[in-house]
Design an enzyme around this catalytic site. Structure first.
Site, PDB file in Angstrom:
ATOM      1  N   GLU A 216       0.785  -1.729  -0.270  1.00  0.00           N
ATOM      2  CA  GLU A 216       0.163   0.311   0.025  1.00  0.00           C
ATOM      3  C   GLU A 216       1.242   1.250  -0.288  1.00  0.00           C
ATOM      4  OE1 GLU A 216      -3.650  -0.117  -0.199  1.00  0.00           O
ATOM      5  OE2 GLU A 216      -3.826  -2.058   0.216  1.00  0.00           O
TER       6      GLU A 216
ATOM      7  N   CYS B  26      -2.522   9.561   2.477  1.00  0.00           N
ATOM      8  CA  CYS B  26      -1.797   8.527   1.159  1.00  0.00           C
ATOM      9  C   CYS B  26      -2.704   8.213  -0.047  1.00  0.00           C
ATOM     10  CB  CYS B  26      -1.630   7.327   0.997  1.00  0.00           C
ATOM     11  SG  CYS B  26      -2.727   6.602   1.908  1.00  0.00           S
TER      12      CYS B  26
END
Ligand code: NAD
Length: 495
Positions: A215, A249
């Site tokens: 990720e 993010c």
């Protein structure tokens, strides 16, 4: 350090041994485990929020709870509602030749899953993958970031109340411990962090042939189309930069705005940010940059942009320390660091963009982003973005909310990551999909065994492959280049 590494190895050995004793936790057991995590998140919400805030220096309590505590709770609710279906072996069709036999896929726990978390949402990045790993029947070892020592301590205490170390274990420590952790022979690693470290994780995992879910991050663009409500787009993008002070993010990294509307957009974004965060310096709900180093990087990025000709509009007073408000940058060029590095802070570069074609070109020649945002009301444009632009996920007319949907996978593509630990895709990723074919006793399998050339075998071959082309059947030597002929001849002789 040596002790810390030996401890990691020891816990892994104990978790592996426990896997042998209980290799397939049943539905009831998995549900019980998940419910206990759910209850503990609720009980520990204040301690977790305080610990995260201390790690940051100051972090919004509401955001701590909404993202780091509520998101895993919602994830558990979704898993509890779907686990029976996810675990159920799936019937599959046999190929026609093998019909009358039965085929299915059984989702088997992989074993021990290693989870490495970043610091920006430390609990969700640790507990989220853990929830899916437990749902899939695995055991879990978690390595927290060196920037989250207090969150690590509270999470360890919380999980130790529910699980023995043989089932779930939490580790702190610095980068050296993280390196040693990544090199352990896990059955799967879920890593959350930067693309640069993601490559190191993949290298370490390759030595053990450990599969990875990465990720990662990237520069997530926000396209403001001519059909957009400028005020609504500016409000949403400002929220994306104010939430966790842009240290997310999936925060919109930069905005692509019609050239003639840039002035209007900047004014709308400034006023939207100021309405969201009227008192940034004193507001307990406005999050700090996570460390002096992160705050210092903001100044360096802005100085680089200004030196290369950009204009910066600050959206509020900064305290010169770790309180940094949204900084809108116009007059942006590709050579500026703000357009080359993932920002991960409240800087908002605004790029002039004259058409959707130009926006698509701008995005697709760059590394693939984790998220893509479109503000506008043109269904045709949305369809083009869905189909033509590679991005981990996409929200239309807002930012990040696709991440909150339990039934959607969340993950990147290319530079922004590999795979997903959430939703049904996450369950499959952290399970081994074992193919099982049960042959019926009376199935005439002998027909496929030697000696070959029986009438029925020839018939089967004819039915499935048809007749060979006689024109191709003259001699293989036709296809051989002259320089290969000698070798071919020698081979023939030796045969
Ligand atoms: P980072 O890559 O520096 O560190 C992430 C984790 O890896 C930390 O726990 C760190 O201790 C560990 N680590 C560092 N070097 C290592 C090594 N050589 N071997 C093994 N582990 C190592 O990232 P960060 O600064 O903590 O987080 C910011 C990055 O994370 C940004 O790029 C952001 O986009 C990304 N991120 C992605 C997601 C997502 O879900 N896709 C979520 C949050 C953050």
């Amino acid at each position: 350090m040596k002790d810390a590494i030996e401890n990691l190895q020891d816990v892994l050995a104990r978790q592996r041994a426990a896997c042998l004793v209980s290799s397939y936790p049943q539905l009831m057991q998995r549900r019980r485990d998940l419910k206990e995590v759910r209850q503990s998140l609720s009980r520990y919400q204040d301690q977790l929020a305080t610990a995260m805030s201390e790690d940051f220096g100051r972090r919004s309590e509401f955001e701590c709870k909404m993202l780091d505590v509520m998101l895993p709770a919602l994830q558990i609710d979704h898993a509890l509602a779907n686990l029976r279906r996810w675990m159920k072996p799936e019937r599959r069709r046999t190929d026609w030749l093998f019909s009358t036999n039965s085929a299915r896929v059984v989702y088997q726990p992989k074993g021990v899953v290693g989870v490495i978390a970043a610091w920006n949402f430390p609990i969700v990045e640790a507990v989220g993958p853990m929830i899916t790993a437990l749902a899939a029947g695995n055991r879990v070892m978690i390595k927290m970031s060196e920037y989250s020592p207090r969150s690590t301590a509270v999470l360890r205490e919380m999980l130790a109340e529910i699980f023995p170390e043989e089932q779930v274990a939490v580790f702190g420590g610095g980068v050296e411990v993280a390196r040693a952790f990544a090199s352990l022979p896990f059955d799967h690693i879920v890593f959350t962090g930067s693309p640069a470290v993601g490559k190191e994780i993949m290298r370490a995992a390759a030595a053990n042939l450990t599969p990875v879910t990465l990720e990662l991050g990237g520069k997530s663009p926000a396209i403001v189309a001519p059909s957009a409500s400028l005020a609504a787009a500016a409000r949403s993008i400002a929220h994306g930069k104010a939430f966790n002070a842009g240290q997310a993010c999936v925060a919109p990294d930069y905005a692509l705005v019609p050239r003639e509307r840039i002035g209007e957009f900047v004014a709308a974004a400034v006023s939207a940010f100021q309405r969201l965060v009227p008192e940034p310096v004193g507001d307990p709900n406005y999050t700090w940059m996570a460390s002096d180093r992160h705050a210092q990087r903001v100044s360096e990025l802005l100085a680089d942009a200004v030196a290369k000709g950009a204009t910066v509009t600050a959206c509020g007073p900064d305290n010169g320390g770790r309180v940094v408000t949204m900084q809108i940058v116009t007059g942006v060029t590709p050579d500026m660091r703000i357009m080359q590095e993932e920002l991960f802070n409240p800087i908002l570069p605004v790029v002039a963009c004259d058409s959707l074609d130009e926006a698509i070109r701008y995005i697709t020649v760059r590394p693939r982003p984790l998220a893509l945002y479109y503000y506008g009301n043109d269904a045709g444009e949305v369809a083009r973005l869905e189909q033509e632009v590679h991005a981990g996920g996409m929200t239309v007319n807002d930012w990040a909310w696709h991440v909150f949907q339990g039934d959607l996978p969340f993950g990147g593509t290319g530079n922004s990551g590999i795979g997903s630990w959430r939703g049904p895709e996450g369950f499959v990723a952290l399970s081994h999909a074992k193919a099982v074919l049960k042959m019926k006793r009376w199935f005439p399998i002998g027909l496929f065994r030697p000696p070959y050339g029986t009438r029925i075998q020839r018939l089967i071959s004819k039915l499935w492959l048809g007749d060979p082309d006689p024109a191709l059947n003259i001699s293989c030597t036709h296809a051989i280049r002259p320089d290969c002929a000698t070798m071919q001849d020698t081979t023939r002789e030796s045969v």
